[in-house]
Design an enzyme around this catalytic site. Structure first.
Site, PDB file in Angstrom:
ATOM      1  N   GLY A  67       2.716   7.719   2.616  1.00 24.91           N
ATOM      2  CA  GLY A  67       2.660   6.765   3.722  1.00 24.91           C
ATOM      3  C   GLY A  67       1.357   6.922   4.490  1.00 24.91           C
ATOM      4  O   GLY A  67       0.413   6.159   4.309  1.00 24.91           O
ATOM      5  N   LEU A  87       0.846  -1.206   0.000  1.00 23.55           N
ATOM      6  CA  LEU A  87       0.000   0.000   0.000  1.00 23.55           C
ATOM      7  C   LEU A  87       0.885   1.262   0.000  1.00 23.55           C
ATOM      8  O   LEU A  87       0.749   2.132  -0.843  1.00 23.55           O
ATOM      9  CB  LEU A  87      -0.919  -0.011   1.240  1.00 23.55           C
ATOM     10  CG  LEU A  87      -1.809   1.228   1.413  1.00 23.55           C
ATOM     11  CD1 LEU A  87      -2.783   1.381   0.248  1.00 23.55           C
ATOM     12  CD2 LEU A  87      -2.582   1.160   2.740  1.00 23.55           C
ATOM     13  N   GLU A  99       1.089   0.540  10.156  1.00 24.95           N
ATOM     14  CA  GLU A  99      -0.350   0.302  10.354  1.00 24.95           C
ATOM     15  C   GLU A  99      -1.062   1.558  10.861  1.00 24.95           C
ATOM     16  O   GLU A  99      -2.024   1.466  11.631  1.00 24.95           O
ATOM     17  CB  GLU A  99      -0.584  -0.835  11.361  1.00 24.95           C
ATOM     18  CG  GLU A  99      -0.032  -2.154  10.912  1.00 24.95           C
ATOM     19  CD  GLU A  99      -0.917  -2.828   9.897  1.00 24.95           C
ATOM     20  OE1 GLU A  99      -1.949  -2.243   9.534  1.00 24.95           O
ATOM     21  OE2 GLU A  99      -0.563  -3.934   9.464  1.00 24.95           O
ATOM     22  N   TRP A 127       8.717   0.039   1.942  1.00 20.82           N
ATOM     23  CA  TRP A 127       8.579  -0.494   3.314  1.00 20.82           C
ATOM     24  C   TRP A 127       7.690  -1.723   3.359  1.00 20.82           C
ATOM     25  O   TRP A 127       6.868  -1.855   4.272  1.00 20.82           O
ATOM     26  CB  TRP A 127       7.988   0.567   4.278  1.00 20.82           C
ATOM     27  CG  TRP A 127       8.744   1.819   4.385  1.00 20.82           C
ATOM     28  CD1 TRP A 127       8.356   3.053   3.954  1.00 20.82           C
ATOM     29  CD2 TRP A 127      10.043   1.999   4.975  1.00 20.82           C
ATOM     30  NE1 TRP A 127       9.330   3.981   4.232  1.00 20.82           N
ATOM     31  CE2 TRP A 127      10.368   3.361   4.860  1.00 20.82           C
ATOM     32  CE3 TRP A 127      10.962   1.124   5.574  1.00 20.82           C
ATOM     33  CZ2 TRP A 127      11.568   3.879   5.318  1.00 20.82           C
ATOM     34  CZ3 TRP A 127      12.153   1.644   6.032  1.00 20.82           C
ATOM     35  CH2 TRP A 127      12.451   3.002   5.901  1.00 20.82           C
ATOM     36  N   ILE A 128       7.850  -2.617   2.403  1.00 24.37           N
ATOM     37  CA  ILE A 128       6.905  -3.724   2.324  1.00 24.37           C
ATOM     38  C   ILE A 128       7.445  -4.968   3.046  1.00 24.37           C
ATOM     39  O   ILE A 128       8.434  -5.580   2.614  1.00 24.37           O
ATOM     40  CB  ILE A 128       6.554  -4.034   0.857  1.00 24.37           C
ATOM     41  CG1 ILE A 128       6.068  -2.756   0.155  1.00 24.37           C
ATOM     42  CG2 ILE A 128       5.510  -5.148   0.778  1.00 24.37           C
ATOM     43  CD1 ILE A 128       4.902  -2.034   0.847  1.00 24.37           C
TER      44      ILE A 128
END
Ligand code: TGC
Ligand code: FAD
Length: 391
Positions: A144, A138, A370, A169-170
């Site tokens: 971000g 995402l 998250e 950043w996956i």
């Protein structure tokens, strides 16, 4: 009068709030973490690697991959059990919980909730067994907290889709067999199921991390990735698709972070009882007891909140802003607990001989991913005032 030391969560009699089955699932995962993760994880963290493929299969056998999903070889447990499993995994390491929660709550959940029957049949049974690893793309380098601005785009070419762009950043990125990629289309944001061996897909691991070192973090690049029409997730359109997946993972984090905090607090408590300065245990000083008491209160309150949210989720009555209450509070308080425990360990607190600084550094990532502390504050602020303050 002195008495035998007690563990922090015992004081809250938390076990009495759980069913026999929930306690049994928790204990099985706890046992696995004690045997398989805790003896090795400091070395993985120091080396900045994990045996992700090996662990995925072991987690598959343990039954924790997509454990709260129904069918396709998933265990179909309730939400509280899933939360307790996340807590035990994160008592091992946040990176280990990340491996499991990205697999189950983000990648598998996206396919389970929004995929076609063919997509579910192709991927979910293998992912539940840990034979195939998933990742969830995402975030982009410039988007971000605000994923709505994403630039990755999928364009129609005949019946096919052609995907161009990148994700940053996956988690699991370089070890994944399948990536769930969210992209702009003429029809708004859509999700795509992308096998990572498709031409034009590449992944590069991000190094020099000081946090989540026992976890793979990567950049994904899509350079003219050609996908069949059937690669699109048919069941959702718009940002609510990825955000619905985040509700699942954020819920797991509300529990998971408490596992890291509990491990820190139990370590600090036992250290404080053993460690003597000025001819008596440092646990015998009022200032240390104040720290231990305050941390126990926050851990217990966080646990009560997590269980309440789990009961709401099991009643299908939980809202996204309630998930934010759990993610915000428990990530923030767990990080504070880890930092305070670090101080109790003195010089020993800075080494990987004890788990505390590893948890502390990991929780910096968990605080950010998250949805950052600020994003969840604004989600709750919007729920309270009716006024969105994101922009
Ligand atoms: P907004 O206009 O508010 O909403 C767009 C549409 O989405 C709906 N919606 C939700 N649906 C389901 N669940 C939620 N939690 C939802 N929140 C909003 C909303 O109703 C609307 O639907 P519709 O039908 O009207 O279109 O969107 P916005 O652009 O203003 O953004 C809101 C905001 C800031 C809260 C959102 O963008 C956000 O949560 N940002 C934080 C991004 C984030 O959390 N990224 C996480 C990436 S994944 C990750 O970090 C994995 S780490 C994994 C690991 O290793 O464990
Ligand atoms: P930014 O959005 O640039 O935020 C920087 C700071 O500005 C934060 O403090 C933020 O709260 C603040 N800020 C931003 N906007 C506002 C505002 N409107 N009001 C007030 N403050 C604001 N993403 C995925 O898609 N999949 C993954 O698997 C994944 N795994 C990750 C693993 C790790 C180890 C890490 C560190 C990140 C991962 N992420 C993943 C990305 C993560 O979700 C983002 O880092 C996070 O959403 C924050 O985005 P950002 O880093 O671009 O920070």
């Amino acid at each position: 009068m002195s008495s035998a030391p007690r563990q922090p969560l015992e004081l809250f009699a938390i076990d009495g709030l759980l069913t026999e089955e929930e306690r049994a699932i928790r204990d099985v995962v706890r046992d696995f973490v004690e045997r398989r993760i805790k003896p090795e994880v400091a070395d993985w963290f120091e080396a900045g690697t994990i045996p992700a493929r090996e662990l995925a299969r072991e987690f598959g056998e343990l039954g924790v991959l997509g454990m709260h999903l129904e069918g396709y070889g998933c265990a179909g447990t309730n939400a509280v059990s899933y939360g307790l499993a996340a807590m035990e995994l994160e008592a091992g390491d946040s990176g280990i919980r990340s491996l499991v929660s990205v697999q189950g709550s983000l990648a598998m959940y996206a396919i389970h909730a929004f995929g076609s029957d063919e997509q579910k049949d192709e991927w979910l049974p293998r992912m539940a067994k840990g034979e195939a690893i998933g990742c969830f793309g995402l975030t982009e380098a410039d988007f971000g907290s605000n994923p709505s601005g994403m630039r990755t785009a999928a364009k129609r070419d005949g019946d096919d889709w052609v995907l161009d762009g990148s994700k940053m950043w996956i988690t699991n990125g370089t070890v994944a067999d399948v990536a769930i990629v969210w992209a702009q289309t003429d029809d708004g944001i859509r999700g795509f199921v992308v096998p990572t061996d498709t031409a034009g897909f590449s992944a590069r691991e991000i190094h020099k991390k000081m946090s989540l070192r026992a976890s793979v973090t990567a950049e994904l690049v899509f350079d003219g990735v050609r996908l069949p029409a059937s690669a699109m997730l048919p069941g959702v359109r718009g940002l609510k698709g990825p955000l619905a997946c985040l509700n699942e993972a954020r819920f797991g984090i509300a529990y998971g972070t408490l596992g890291a905090a509990r491990d820190c607090l139990e370590t600090a408590l036992s250290y404080a009882i053993d460690r003597e300065q000025f001819d008596k245990p440092i646990a015998g000083y009022q200032m240390t007891q104040q720290k231990l008491t305050d941390m126990t209160l926050e851990l217990g309150k966080g646990m009560l909140l997590a269980i309440h949210l789990g009961r709401l989720k099991d009643a299908h009555a939980i809202t996204p802003e309630q998930v934010s209450l759990g993610k915000l509070n428990n990530a923030r308080e767990s990080l504070a607990i880890a930092r305070e425990c670090r101080s109790i360990l003195g010089g020993n607190g800075i080494t990987l001989e004890y788990p505390v600084i590893r948890h502390m550094n990991n929780l910096e990532s968990v605080f950010t991913y998250e949805g950052t502390n600020e994003m969840h504050t604004l989600i709750i602020g919007q729920a309270l005032t009716g006024i969105p303050a994101f922009r």
